[in-house]
Design an enzyme around this catalytic site. Structure first.
Site, PDB file in Angstrom:
ATOM      1  N   TYR A 110     -10.898 -68.801   6.459  1.00 46.34           N
ATOM      2  CA  TYR A 110     -11.807 -68.968   5.325  1.00 46.34           C
ATOM      3  C   TYR A 110     -12.569 -67.669   5.122  1.00 46.34           C
ATOM      4  O   TYR A 110     -13.449 -67.326   5.895  1.00 46.34           O
ATOM      5  CB  TYR A 110     -12.747 -70.139   5.597  1.00 46.34           C
ATOM      6  N   LYS A 165      -8.111 -69.575   2.650  1.00 48.30           N
ATOM      7  CA  LYS A 165      -9.030 -70.067   1.621  1.00 48.30           C
ATOM      8  C   LYS A 165      -9.926 -68.884   1.312  1.00 48.30           C
ATOM      9  O   LYS A 165     -10.561 -68.334   2.207  1.00 48.30           O
ATOM     10  CB  LYS A 165      -9.861 -71.246   2.135  1.00 48.30           C
TER      11      LYS A 165
END
Length: 169
Positions: free
Chosen positions: A132, A159
């Site tokens: 992330y 992400k």
């Protein structure tokens, strides 16, 4: 690995306790509505504020209610790599399908430090890891070279919350 819409769930609380019936309803509603995966214990789900007992309960309930209809990804972010890996192991032991891990926040690691962090987590777990990139919260942006380098490990996804997503051409 994972594709489609992965929905980050809140952790429902009632009277300062986990609201397990509400969590079950949220999961069923998401699955019935066509989501492709569910993320629990992430920043949306107050993952950093849950005790180990609460975290274990949320993960267990999510896995039980989803019943393999969709993958369950568990937020396993921490400032220290050893703590992130500990959280990944909890998720792995409970048979989650993946881990969502942010770069070490507050520390402003170098790109080499980011590579070490994610490499350690990936190499010491069998779970797929969603890296992330959240520069707004971590005060560091993962470079394209870092992301490509980490992708070579296999079992890695991304992400990206970079506000300048157009950086990838």
């Amino acid at each position: 690995m994972f594709s489609g819409s992965l929905v980050a769930l809140v952790t429902p609380l009632k009277d300062n306790n986990l609201d397990i019936p509400a969590l079950g309803k949220l999961i069923d509603w998401q699955v019935d509505s066509g989501t492709d995966g569910i993320v629990v214990c992430g920043s949306t789900g107050e993952g950093l504020l849950l005790t180990d007992e609460e975290r274990t309960k949320v993960i267990s309930v999510a896995i039980e209610v989803a019943n393999k209809r969709v993958p369950i990804i568990v937020g396993c972010s921490a400032c220290a790599t050893t703590e992130a890996l500990r959280l990944v192991h909890i998720a792995e032991d409970l048979r989650a399908d993946g881990a969502l891990v942010v770069a070490p926040y507050y520390l402003k690691p170098t790109q080499a430090g980011i590579i070490e962090h994610f490499s350690c987590v990936r190499k010491n777990s069998n779970l797929p890891v969603i890296m992330y990139n959240n520069p707004g919260r971590c005060a560091v942006n993962m470079s394209i070279d870092t992301i490509v380098n980490l992708a070579k490990l296999g079992g890695m996804a991304l992400k990206d919350s970079d506000p300048n997503l157009a950086r990838v051409t």
